[in-house]
Design an enzyme around this catalytic site. Sequence first.
Site, PDB file in Angstrom:
ATOM      1  N   SER A  87     -20.613  17.802 -22.863  1.00 22.74           N
ATOM      2  CA  SER A  87     -21.489  18.824 -23.454  1.00 22.74           C
ATOM      3  C   SER A  87     -22.470  19.398 -22.438  1.00 22.74           C
ATOM      4  CB  SER A  87     -22.276  18.195 -24.608  1.00 22.74           C
ATOM      5  OG  SER A  87     -23.333  19.031 -25.001  1.00 22.74           O
ATOM      6  N   TYR A 143     -22.486  25.970 -23.652  1.00 23.24           N
ATOM      7  CA  TYR A 143     -23.301  26.792 -24.544  1.00 23.24           C
ATOM      8  C   TYR A 143     -23.727  27.982 -23.708  1.00 23.24           C
ATOM      9  CZ  TYR A 143     -23.609  23.378 -28.340  1.00 23.24           C
ATOM     10  OH  TYR A 143     -23.310  22.549 -29.387  1.00 23.24           O
ATOM     11  N   THR A 176     -18.229  26.988 -26.770  1.00 19.23           N
ATOM     12  CA  THR A 176     -18.416  26.702 -28.195  1.00 19.23           C
ATOM     13  C   THR A 176     -18.916  27.953 -28.896  1.00 19.23           C
ATOM     14  OG1 THR A 176     -18.792  24.369 -27.804  1.00 19.23           O
ATOM     15  CG2 THR A 176     -19.682  25.262 -29.852  1.00 19.23           C
ATOM     16  N   LYS A 194     -13.900  26.820 -28.466  1.00 12.55           N
ATOM     17  CA  LYS A 194     -14.051  25.713 -29.422  1.00 12.55           C
ATOM     18  C   LYS A 194     -14.789  26.222 -30.658  1.00 12.55           C
ATOM     19  CE  LYS A 194     -15.999  21.039 -29.819  1.00 12.55           C
ATOM     20  NZ  LYS A 194     -17.225  21.128 -30.624  1.00 12.55           N
ATOM     21  N   HIS A 214     -17.460  21.912 -35.548  1.00  7.88           N
ATOM     22  CA  HIS A 214     -18.576  21.144 -34.996  1.00  7.88           C
ATOM     23  C   HIS A 214     -18.779  19.834 -35.775  1.00  7.88           C
ATOM     24  CE1 HIS A 214     -21.555  22.579 -31.877  1.00  7.88           C
ATOM     25  NE2 HIS A 214     -22.081  21.407 -32.155  1.00  7.88           N
TER      26      HIS A 214
HETATM   27  C1  LIG Z   1     -24.255  14.169 -32.453  1.00  9.97           C
HETATM   28  C2  LIG Z   1     -23.278  15.266 -32.179  1.00  9.97           C
HETATM   29  C3  LIG Z   1     -23.546  16.171 -31.165  1.00  9.97           C
HETATM   30  C4  LIG Z   1     -22.630  17.185 -30.882  1.00  9.97           C
HETATM   31  N1  LIG Z   1     -22.875  18.023 -29.823  1.00  9.97           N
HETATM   32  C5  LIG Z   1     -21.985  18.988 -29.529  1.00  9.97           C
HETATM   33  C6  LIG Z   1     -22.183  19.820 -28.383  1.00  9.97           C
HETATM   34  O1  LIG Z   1     -23.130  19.661 -27.631  1.00  9.97           O
HETATM   35  N2  LIG Z   1     -21.268  20.805 -28.174  1.00  9.97           N
HETATM   36  C7  LIG Z   1     -20.182  21.001 -28.981  1.00  9.97           C
HETATM   37  O2  LIG Z   1     -19.387  21.910 -28.747  1.00  9.97           O
HETATM   38  N3  LIG Z   1     -19.963  20.195 -30.044  1.00  9.97           N
HETATM   39  C8  LIG Z   1     -20.820  19.186 -30.318  1.00  9.97           C
HETATM   40  N4  LIG Z   1     -20.574  18.359 -31.378  1.00  9.97           N
HETATM   41  C9  LIG Z   1     -19.333  18.532 -32.145  1.00  9.97           C
HETATM   42  C10 LIG Z   1     -18.198  17.694 -31.557  1.00  9.97           C
HETATM   43  O3  LIG Z   1     -17.778  18.210 -30.316  1.00  9.97           O
HETATM   44  C11 LIG Z   1     -16.976  17.645 -32.465  1.00  9.97           C
HETATM   45  O4  LIG Z   1     -16.605  18.958 -32.778  1.00  9.97           O
HETATM   46  C12 LIG Z   1     -17.201  16.852 -33.752  1.00  9.97           C
HETATM   47  O5  LIG Z   1     -18.036  15.757 -33.538  1.00  9.97           O
HETATM   48  C13 LIG Z   1     -15.860  16.369 -34.297  1.00  9.97           C
HETATM   49  O6  LIG Z   1     -16.022  15.805 -35.564  1.00  9.97           O
HETATM   50  P1  LIG Z   1     -16.141  14.232 -35.840  1.00  9.97           P
HETATM   51  O7  LIG Z   1     -17.521  13.837 -35.419  1.00  9.97           O
HETATM   52  O8  LIG Z   1     -15.923  14.150 -37.291  1.00  9.97           O
HETATM   53  O9  LIG Z   1     -15.088  13.539 -35.023  1.00  9.97           O
HETATM   54  C14 LIG Z   1     -21.465  17.323 -31.653  1.00  9.97           C
HETATM   55  C15 LIG Z   1     -21.198  16.403 -32.677  1.00  9.97           C
HETATM   56  C16 LIG Z   1     -22.078  15.391 -32.930  1.00  9.97           C
HETATM   57  C17 LIG Z   1     -21.750  14.394 -34.010  1.00  9.97           C
END
Ligand SMILES: Cc1cc2nc3c(=O)[nH]c(=O)nc-3n(C[C@H](O)[C@H](O)[C@H](O)COP(=O)(O)O)c2cc1C
Length: 433
Positions: A182, A205, A231, A307, A331
């Site tokens: 990230s 981002y 994203t 994404k 997300h």
């Molecule tokens: C705590 C947390 C922080 C996240 N931060 C980002 C991020 O910085 N950038 C991003 O594209 N997705 C982020 N995501 C989304 C994840 O990349 C991913 O799409 C998602 O966690 C998948 O679902 P799952 O948690 O059910 O496996 C984040 C998810 C969580 C839980």
Amino acid sequence: MNDIESGPTPALEDASHARRHFLKFLSGSPLLMGSSASGLMAALAAALPGEVAAQSYDVLRAQAPKVGEIIEAPEHALNVMDFEPAAKKALAAAPAHWGYMATGVDDDSTLRANHEDFEKIRIKVRRLIDARNIDTRVQLFGTEYASPIFLSPVSSQRAFHPEAELAVARAAGAKKQLMVLSTSSNSAPADVARAHGMPIWFQLYPTDDWNVTQALIRRAEEAGAKAIVLTVDRQGGRNTETLFRARRVDTRQCMGCHTAGFSNEVARKPVFERLDVSHVTNLYGTGMTWEFVAKLRAATKAKVVLKGIMTRDDAVRALSAGVDGIIVSNHGGRAEASGQSTIGALPEVVAGARGKIPVLIDGGVRRGTDVFKALALGATAVGIGRPYCWGLAAFGQPGVATVLDILQREFETILRQAGATSLQQINPAMVAA
Ligand SMILES: Cc1cc2nc3c(=O)[nH]c(=O)nc-3n(C[C@H](O)[C@H](O)[C@H](O)COP(=O)(O)O)c2cc1C
């Protein structure tokens, strides 16, 4: 319900009888010959509960001390969900950090839909196919990974464990699984790439300052990132109620670590080091359009992946914008309260991509069978977010490693049952809604 306090029930007596037999059998087994045999026996005797050992691949797996207790070591876990309460316990002194990991938006319905919709899909099993050798390798942009299961980008992992992204990178790298880092990470891309040992992908981002954005892209490239993952699902603010509730019971002073002002908060992240972020007011690109995608495409030689694509129309648009890949994602149900699961959206996105570019997916993946279902519906690789964060928060690198092991083992198990010995053999006819 058995009342354990009032003495063993007949069922429990049967179980301890079977356990004695099992241990006796093991003591005579050539598997346990050698100097470490007695140590292993002692460990097994301590680890096995008063239950009949299962006749399956988990015979030798240590069980949690008592059924229903929160696991105290990664090897106690039977599935990746076992790590969730362990992570919550590990973060008991930091409820806001737990809430940040757990939260969806509004009433978390999209978060729930992501997983529940996997359960609506059935897998067709096939018989009498030699499934002794299973090959789960996958090629992504010319790099071979050992598994189609990848680690989706998760921000601020130091909120979960002091070793943060480096622990995750070591665990994923040791297993040759793709990691997407990230923008909002607590570790610099170059350090994470080194800890991983294979090319990582960098999640971008976009920010609202192109100079800063370009610098991020350069840093990712310098770290050897194979792909820039833009994203596109954070359109403005979001109502993360589970997080807000958790924050109310957190008695710590947030400003002890966090800083006031958006650009100051951004500047704390290593990838922004020494950059002038004073003009960055928005990290997520609320005003971003397809023009930005074209600009990004022209600004890097790395692969460009979007994404957050959830519809056929946007997949078609992405294809004509010249992107190299798509991740179907919402997300993890923390972008919007559409109620639309990613696995539900996957088939139409795959149709829109027409086999021209890889379509990856994440959201709600909690079982090896979920991985299989996504691949059957056309995904090239399948990401997890929270599950590896649970492992990280609870036990650091070994926790992440065990989460990956469990999902991989479950995945290989269902491959055998479906009669597919490699990913190329998985096809849509193997699943039914
Ligand atoms: C705590 C947390 C922080 C996240 N931060 C980002 C991020 O910085 N950038 C991003 O594209 N997705 C982020 N995501 C989304 C994840 O990349 C991913 O799409 C998602 O966690 C998948 O679902 P799952 O948690 O059910 O496996 C984040 C998810 C969580 C839980």
